[in-house]
Scaffold this motif. Structure first.
Motif, PDB file in Angstrom:
ATOM      1  N   GLY A 164       0.807  -1.183  -0.090  1.00 58.66           N
ATOM      2  CA  GLY A 164      -0.053  -0.018   0.098  1.00 58.66           C
ATOM      3  C   GLY A 164       0.820   1.242   0.149  1.00 58.66           C
ATOM      4  O   GLY A 164       0.369   2.358  -0.447  1.00 58.66           O
ATOM      5  N   LYS A 165       2.168   1.010   0.635  1.00 57.78           N
ATOM      6  CA  LYS A 165       2.818   2.304   0.506  1.00 57.78           C
ATOM      7  C   LYS A 165       3.681   2.649  -0.502  1.00 57.78           C
ATOM      8  O   LYS A 165       3.956   3.810  -1.104  1.00 57.78           O
ATOM      9  N   VAL A 166       3.890   1.424  -1.425  1.00 60.51           N
ATOM     10  CA  VAL A 166       4.957   1.633  -2.563  1.00 60.51           C
ATOM     11  C   VAL A 166       4.176   1.652  -3.701  1.00 60.51           C
ATOM     12  O   VAL A 166       4.891   2.262  -4.784  1.00 60.51           O
ATOM     13  N   LEU A 167       3.076   1.085  -3.999  1.00 61.98           N
ATOM     14  CA  LEU A 167       2.474   0.876  -5.176  1.00 61.98           C
ATOM     15  C   LEU A 167       2.091   2.312  -5.925  1.00 61.98           C
ATOM     16  O   LEU A 167       2.142   2.563  -7.084  1.00 61.98           O
ATOM     17  N   PRO A 168       1.400   3.300  -5.002  1.00 67.36           N
ATOM     18  CA  PRO A 168       1.078   4.418  -5.571  1.00 67.36           C
ATOM     19  C   PRO A 168       2.489   5.221  -6.222  1.00 67.36           C
ATOM     20  O   PRO A 168       2.185   5.874  -7.094  1.00 67.36           O
ATOM     21  N   TYR A 169       3.470   4.990  -5.775  1.00 66.13           N
ATOM     22  CA  TYR A 169       4.973   5.611  -6.349  1.00 66.13           C
ATOM     23  C   TYR A 169       5.136   5.022  -7.690  1.00 66.13           C
ATOM     24  O   TYR A 169       5.759   5.607  -8.631  1.00 66.13           O
ATOM     25  N   LEU A 170       4.642   3.794  -8.015  1.00 61.51           N
ATOM     26  CA  LEU A 170       4.866   3.041  -9.371  1.00 61.51           C
ATOM     27  C   LEU A 170       4.378   3.976 -10.115  1.00 61.51           C
ATOM     28  O   LEU A 170       4.695   4.163 -11.276  1.00 61.51           O
ATOM     29  N   ALA A 171       3.066   4.346 -10.151  1.00 61.78           N
ATOM     30  CA  ALA A 171       2.161   5.279 -10.862  1.00 61.78           C
ATOM     31  C   ALA A 171       2.966   6.930 -11.342  1.00 61.78           C
ATOM     32  O   ALA A 171       2.970   7.020 -12.337  1.00 61.78           O
ATOM     33  N   VAL A 172       3.401   7.300  -9.923  1.00 52.87           N
ATOM     34  CA  VAL A 172       4.176   8.481 -10.201  1.00 52.87           C
ATOM     35  C   VAL A 172       5.457   8.157 -11.151  1.00 52.87           C
ATOM     36  O   VAL A 172       5.777   9.108 -11.804  1.00 52.87           O
ATOM     37  N   GLY A 173       5.794   7.108 -11.107  1.00 51.05           N
ATOM     38  CA  GLY A 173       7.128   6.824 -11.731  1.00 51.05           C
ATOM     39  C   GLY A 173       6.988   6.556 -13.108  1.00 51.05           C
ATOM     40  O   GLY A 173       7.712   6.760 -14.171  1.00 51.05           O
ATOM     41  N   GLY A 174       5.716   6.076 -13.574  1.00 54.69           N
ATOM     42  CA  GLY A 174       5.324   5.801 -15.091  1.00 54.69           C
ATOM     43  C   GLY A 174       5.032   7.157 -15.755  1.00 54.69           C
ATOM     44  O   GLY A 174       5.424   7.477 -16.580  1.00 54.69           O
ATOM     45  N   VAL A 175       4.352   8.318 -14.737  1.00 52.07           N
ATOM     46  CA  VAL A 175       4.338   9.557 -15.295  1.00 52.07           C
ATOM     47  C   VAL A 175       5.928   9.994 -15.803  1.00 52.07           C
ATOM     48  O   VAL A 175       6.114  10.714 -16.694  1.00 52.07           O
ATOM     49  N   GLN A 176       6.813  10.057 -14.735  1.00 50.16           N
ATOM     50  CA  GLN A 176       8.047  10.458 -15.006  1.00 50.16           C
ATOM     51  C   GLN A 176       8.588   9.828 -15.993  1.00 50.16           C
ATOM     52  O   GLN A 176       9.487  10.529 -16.775  1.00 50.16           O
ATOM     53  N   VAL A 177       8.634   8.636 -16.241  1.00 50.94           N
ATOM     54  CA  VAL A 177       9.186   8.102 -17.677  1.00 50.94           C
ATOM     55  C   VAL A 177       8.636   8.459 -19.027  1.00 50.94           C
ATOM     56  O   VAL A 177       9.404   8.678 -19.634  1.00 50.94           O
ATOM     57  N   VAL A 178       7.302   8.823 -18.652  1.00 52.83           N
ATOM     58  CA  VAL A 178       6.660   9.271 -20.149  1.00 52.83           C
ATOM     59  C   VAL A 178       7.352  10.723 -20.392  1.00 52.83           C
ATOM     60  O   VAL A 178       7.742  11.053 -21.449  1.00 52.83           O
ATOM     61  N   VAL A 179       7.580  11.634 -19.307  1.00 54.50           N
ATOM     62  CA  VAL A 179       8.030  12.764 -19.475  1.00 54.50           C
ATOM     63  C   VAL A 179       9.383  12.786 -20.038  1.00 54.50           C
ATOM     64  O   VAL A 179       9.797  13.733 -20.809  1.00 54.50           O
ATOM     65  N   VAL A 180      10.368  12.205 -19.237  1.00 55.88           N
ATOM     66  CA  VAL A 180      11.635  11.905 -19.534  1.00 55.88           C
ATOM     67  C   VAL A 180      11.870  11.501 -21.117  1.00 55.88           C
ATOM     68  O   VAL A 180      12.714  12.117 -22.094  1.00 55.88           O
ATOM     69  N   LEU A 181      11.221  10.479 -21.605  1.00 54.10           N
ATOM     70  CA  LEU A 181      11.241   9.790 -22.722  1.00 54.10           C
ATOM     71  C   LEU A 181      10.720  10.628 -23.975  1.00 54.10           C
ATOM     72  O   LEU A 181      11.491  11.000 -25.036  1.00 54.10           O
ATOM     73  N   ALA A 182       9.613  11.416 -23.523  1.00 59.60           N
ATOM     74  CA  ALA A 182       9.001  12.538 -24.614  1.00 59.60           C
ATOM     75  C   ALA A 182      10.160  13.463 -24.872  1.00 59.60           C
ATOM     76  O   ALA A 182      10.427  14.028 -25.774  1.00 59.60           O
ATOM     77  N   ALA A 183      10.628  14.074 -23.703  1.00 60.43           N
ATOM     78  CA  ALA A 183      11.652  15.058 -23.579  1.00 60.43           C
ATOM     79  C   ALA A 183      12.805  14.732 -24.275  1.00 60.43           C
ATOM     80  O   ALA A 183      13.500  15.164 -25.192  1.00 60.43           O
ATOM     81  N   ALA A 184      13.338  13.670 -24.052  1.00 57.37           N
ATOM     82  CA  ALA A 184      14.723  12.735 -24.848  1.00 57.37           C
ATOM     83  C   ALA A 184      14.267  12.991 -26.371  1.00 57.37           C
ATOM     84  O   ALA A 184      15.192  13.161 -27.144  1.00 57.37           O
ATOM     85  N   LYS A 185      13.014  12.482 -27.040  1.00 57.70           N
ATOM     86  CA  LYS A 185      12.632  12.258 -28.308  1.00 57.70           C
ATOM     87  C   LYS A 185      12.657  14.008 -28.864  1.00 57.70           C
ATOM     88  O   LYS A 185      13.295  14.261 -29.743  1.00 57.70           O
ATOM     89  N   LEU A 186      11.775  14.701 -28.076  1.00 54.88           N
ATOM     90  CA  LEU A 186      11.398  16.120 -28.719  1.00 54.88           C
ATOM     91  C   LEU A 186      12.293  17.213 -28.379  1.00 54.88           C
ATOM     92  O   LEU A 186      12.708  17.856 -29.294  1.00 54.88           O
ATOM     93  N   LEU A 187      13.265  17.044 -27.393  1.00 55.36           N
ATOM     94  CA  LEU A 187      14.073  18.380 -27.156  1.00 55.36           C
ATOM     95  C   LEU A 187      15.547  17.709 -27.600  1.00 55.36           C
ATOM     96  O   LEU A 187      16.235  18.958 -28.090  1.00 55.36           O
ATOM     97  N   PHE A 188      15.910  16.611 -27.399  1.00 56.26           N
ATOM     98  CA  PHE A 188      17.252  16.333 -27.661  1.00 56.26           C
ATOM     99  C   PHE A 188      17.465  15.330 -28.845  1.00 56.26           C
ATOM    100  O   PHE A 188      18.642  15.088 -29.157  1.00 56.26           O
ATOM    101  N   ALA A 189      16.427  15.110 -29.330  1.00 56.28           N
ATOM    102  CA  ALA A 189      16.337  14.036 -30.475  1.00 56.28           C
ATOM    103  C   ALA A 189      17.222  12.677 -30.359  1.00 56.28           C
ATOM    104  O   ALA A 189      18.028  12.278 -31.265  1.00 56.28           O
ATOM    105  N   ILE A 190      17.093  12.219 -29.256  1.00 54.03           N
ATOM    106  CA  ILE A 190      17.938  11.008 -28.726  1.00 54.03           C
ATOM    107  C   ILE A 190      17.235   9.991 -29.533  1.00 54.03           C
ATOM    108  O   ILE A 190      16.001   9.762 -29.778  1.00 54.03           O
TER     109      ILE A 190
END
Length: 378
Positions: free
Chosen positions: A231-257
């Motif tokens: 119950g303590k750790v699973l909500p942060y998995l969802a937060v981590g998923g949002v962070q992954v989407v943001v970082v991967l999108a920035a990697a593609k759109l801003l840095f053309a990785i």
């Protein structure tokens, strides 16, 4: 009595503060431990010009000229030939998995070209995902190789012979031919950002309950330690998923990785990595007594993890003891996965070992957290 200043009152306050400092052992250890770790890491482990890099040799002949080239490359200190590949496919697998930093291919007609002065060639394939690792080793190739052939021919003293039949070193900078540093840094930032946020937030999960006075309510619930942990750790998995989407999108759109690998494989590795991080943070929360102590322990973990994982400095440039120490951090293995999948297009066999280590970390942190929870709260 002086109401403005009193040495007696000041002395009493100093004694009180030293007693409080002695009781807070984690803070006291941080004050002494962090500078010591920084001194050791920066002084001994950090090296921006890595030497003795693992290399694979692909050669169908064992003639004197081939041996001279291999010996000359080893003499530079940059190359360590600990793999002899039987085929180009085997060498490709080694470099894609990260087992070697270079693949040196010497063709079958190399000796004949040397003796006839017909521009002998060798091929050097360098893993350029980290440009700093490959640059120093590549810069020495042409001169060292030509001198080795001249010594093997016995014509080193003749300047005219040095220009005749000059060795042609063909260099392929694999995965990052332009040497763009963002290609190495941005995939690594995915792991660093996840580690900083996931471990930090979950490390205060239980201590926050204690400081707010709600721990008794939590313990009064008909829930097992496993259920409380999930119950303590699973909500942060969802937060981590949002962070992954943001970082991967920035990697593609801003840095053309470039992204040449399997998205499903990368997301699977990210899920296991984030699960390991939140469980590590939860383990820290079972050890710390206050939120401040939890954050201090988290910082104590961050410093060596970022420095020894290969994010800030070349991993292969560190001494052997530092590389062994770096293997105990989940970030080290995750960085290898992200760079291999995103830049090299690696498939599951190439990163299976690193994913396996992440699974081990998940099991280890979960077990320690459950044991610590039972000992301190049951």
């Amino acid at each position: 009595m002086n109401s403005v200043f009193s040495f007696a009152r000041l002395g009493a306050l100093l004694i009180k503060e030293f007693i409080q400092m002695r009781r807070d052992r984690i803070t006291f250890a941080m004050m002494l431990g962090v500078p010591l770790i920084q001194l050791v890491l920066f002084g001994y482990a950090i090296n921006n010009d890595p030497k003795s890099l693992p290399a694979a040799l692909v050669a169908t002949s064992n003639d004197p000229y081939t041996r001279a080239i291999v010996a000359a490359l080893q003499t530079t200190g940059y190359y360590r030939f600990d793999h002899v590949a039987q085929s180009a496919a085997e060498a490709e697998f080694l470099i894609s998995r990260g087992d070697v930093a270079f693949v040196v291919t010497i063709p079958a007609d190399f000796a004949r070209r040397v003796e006839s002065g017909n521009s002998p060639q060798i091929l050097i394939e360098a893993d350029a995902t980290d440009p700093a690792v490959a640059s120093g080793a590549i810069s020495t190739l042409g001169t060292v190789g030509s001198q080795a052939l001249l010594r093997a021919q016995g014509t080193q003293e003749a300047a005219a012979e040095a220009a005749k039949g000059q060795l042609d070193v063909v260099v392929h900078r694999r995965y990052n031919p332009e040497g763009i540093s963002q290609y190495n840094i941005v995939p690594g930032l995915l792991g660093v950002i996840l580690q900083m946020t996931m471990v930090m937030m979950t490390s205060i999960a239980l201590t926050r309950e204690t400081e707010r006075g709600t721990m008794e309510n939590l313990l009064a619930m008909p829930s097992s330690p496993l259920e409380i942990m999930m119950g303590k750790v699973l909500p942060y998995l969802a937060v981590g998923g949002v962070q992954v989407v943001v970082v991967l999108a920035a990697a593609k759109l801003l840095f053309a990785i470039p992204f040449t690998g399997s998205m499903s494989l990368l997301l699977t590795a990210v899920l296991i990595f984030v699960l390991a991080l939140v469980l590590l943070g939860y383990t820290i929360s079972t050890i710390a007594r206050t939120q401040m102590q939890a954050l201090q322990l988290t910082f104590f973990f961050f410093l060596p993890s970022i420095m020894l994982s290969g994010f800030m400095f070349p991993y292969r440039g560190m001494p052997d003891w530092a590389q062994i120490f770096g293997e105990i951090f989940p970030l080290t293995h995750f960085l290898r996965i992200t760079r291999a999948v995103m830049l090299k297009g690696a498939e599951l066999p190439a990163v299976a070992t690193e994913i396996g280590w992440l699974v081990v970390f998940v099991a280890l942190f979960a077990g320690v957290a459950l044991v610590r929870f039972r000992r301190t709260l049951d």
